[in-house]
Design a protein around this motif. Structure first.
Motif, mmCIF file in Angstrom:
data_model
loop_
_atom_site.group_PDB
_atom_site.id
_atom_site.type_symbol
_atom_site.label_atom_id
_atom_site.label_comp_id
_atom_site.label_asym_id
_atom_site.label_seq_id
_atom_site.Cartn_x
_atom_site.Cartn_y
_atom_site.Cartn_z
ATOM 1 N N ARG A 114 0.845 -1.192 0.000
ATOM 2 C CA ARG A 114 0.000 0.000 0.000
ATOM 3 C C ARG A 114 0.880 1.241 0.000
ATOM 4 O O ARG A 114 2.007 1.225 0.472
ATOM 5 N N LEU A 115 0.338 2.323 -0.526
ATOM 6 C CA LEU A 115 1.033 3.594 -0.572
ATOM 7 C C LEU A 115 0.904 4.279 0.785
ATOM 8 O O LEU A 115 -0.201 4.398 1.321
ATOM 9 N N VAL A 116 2.043 4.680 1.363
ATOM 10 C CA VAL A 116 2.034 5.349 2.660
ATOM 11 C C VAL A 116 2.897 6.605 2.596
ATOM 12 O O VAL A 116 3.805 6.707 1.774
ATOM 13 N N GLU A 117 2.571 7.542 3.449
ATOM 14 C CA GLU A 117 3.442 8.698 3.644
ATOM 15 C C GLU A 117 4.063 8.535 5.019
ATOM 16 O O GLU A 117 3.360 8.404 6.018
ATOM 17 N N VAL A 118 5.391 8.527 5.062
ATOM 18 C CA VAL A 118 6.123 8.310 6.314
ATOM 19 C C VAL A 118 6.734 9.628 6.759
ATOM 20 O O VAL A 118 7.479 10.272 6.007
ATOM 21 N N THR A 119 6.395 10.028 7.973
ATOM 22 C CA THR A 119 7.015 11.201 8.583
ATOM 23 C C THR A 119 8.239 10.732 9.350
ATOM 24 O O THR A 119 8.143 9.808 10.171
ATOM 25 N N LEU A 120 9.378 11.338 9.063
ATOM 26 C CA LEU A 120 10.626 10.928 9.690
ATOM 27 C C LEU A 120 10.889 11.753 10.944
ATOM 28 O O LEU A 120 10.300 12.821 11.146
ATOM 29 N N THR A 121 11.767 11.252 11.783
ATOM 30 C CA THR A 121 12.057 11.931 13.043
ATOM 31 C C THR A 121 12.704 13.293 12.844
ATOM 32 O O THR A 121 12.636 14.144 13.730
ATOM 33 N N GLY A 128 5.855 6.334 -0.399
ATOM 34 C CA GLY A 128 6.233 5.167 -1.181
ATOM 35 C C GLY A 128 5.342 3.993 -0.851
ATOM 36 O O GLY A 128 4.515 4.046 0.066
ATOM 37 N N ARG A 129 5.528 2.931 -1.614
ATOM 38 C CA ARG A 129 4.744 1.720 -1.417
ATOM 39 C C ARG A 129 5.532 0.779 -0.514
ATOM 40 O O ARG A 129 6.714 0.532 -0.753
#
Length: 197
Positions: A114-121, A128-129
């Motif tokens: 699935r396509l996700v948006e990841v917030t980094l620290t 990305g998928r």
């Protein structure tokens, strides 16, 4: 509108301690407990999830039957004890929805491909998928230009603050093109069959 207050947070902690062994005994994970007030009544919300997989397979969402069984078990434990006190309340048992943040590896594992948006620290984000979940998180990230190949990006869990599933809708014109292509393929097959006679 329901709201949680400090007393509700303390009560939620007590309820969590009471319910944790029951939920784990049913093979589920206790994701969240909250107690809020909605007008003149209290609402106890319990969110259940599947535990982290131990066999390397992707995590699966709990089944309706397992949630129903857990709801009965939770209700029985609460009725037999006094953790919720004497005041009436409404019990809501559910599983995480698509809008819930992904904060644990099992959350990402459940959303493979699935396509996700990841917030980094560091405050930045990457979309990305989800391609692999293990010692780290691997994403297939789109190239800089439309149509360019994807590239794999691996993130250490220490870099990941949270993720959010991106809801994808298939464009109607893509579906129409597929229907035209399927029809054309069928016509080609019919021609080929006639040639074979």
């Amino acid at each position: 509108m329901a709201r949680q207050n400090p007393a509700g947070e303390a009560l939620a902690d007590s309820v969590r301690q009471t319910l944790e062994p029951v939920v784990q005994g049913l093979g589920l994970a206790l994701e969240e407990v909250s107690v809020s007030s909605a007008g003149s009544r209290r609402v106890l919300r319990v969110v259940l999830d599947s535990p982290d997989p131990t066999d390397g397979r992707p995590a699966q969402s709990p089944t309706l039957d397992s949630v129903a069984e857990a709801s009965r078990g939770i209700s029985a434990v609460l009725d037999s004890g006094d953790v919720m006190g004497q005041a009436p309340y409404v019990l809501e048992v559910s599983t995480p929805g698509v809008d819930r943040p992904l904060t644990l590896p099992r959350h990402f594992a459940r959303n493979l491909q699935r396509l996700v948006e990841v917030t980094l620290t560091d405050g930045s984000s990457v979309s990305g998928r989800v391609s692999e979940v293990g010692e780290s998180l691997a994403l297939e990230v789109a190239g800089a230009k439309k149509g360019s190949p994807t590239k794999s990006r691996t993130l250490a869990w220490e870099e990941v603050a949270r993720g959010q599933v991106q809801v994808e809708f298939r464009r109607l014109d893509d579906a129409a093109e597929d229907a035209v292509d399927d029809g054309a393929d069928g016509a080609d097959d019919a021609v080929d069959d006639e040639d074979g006679e």
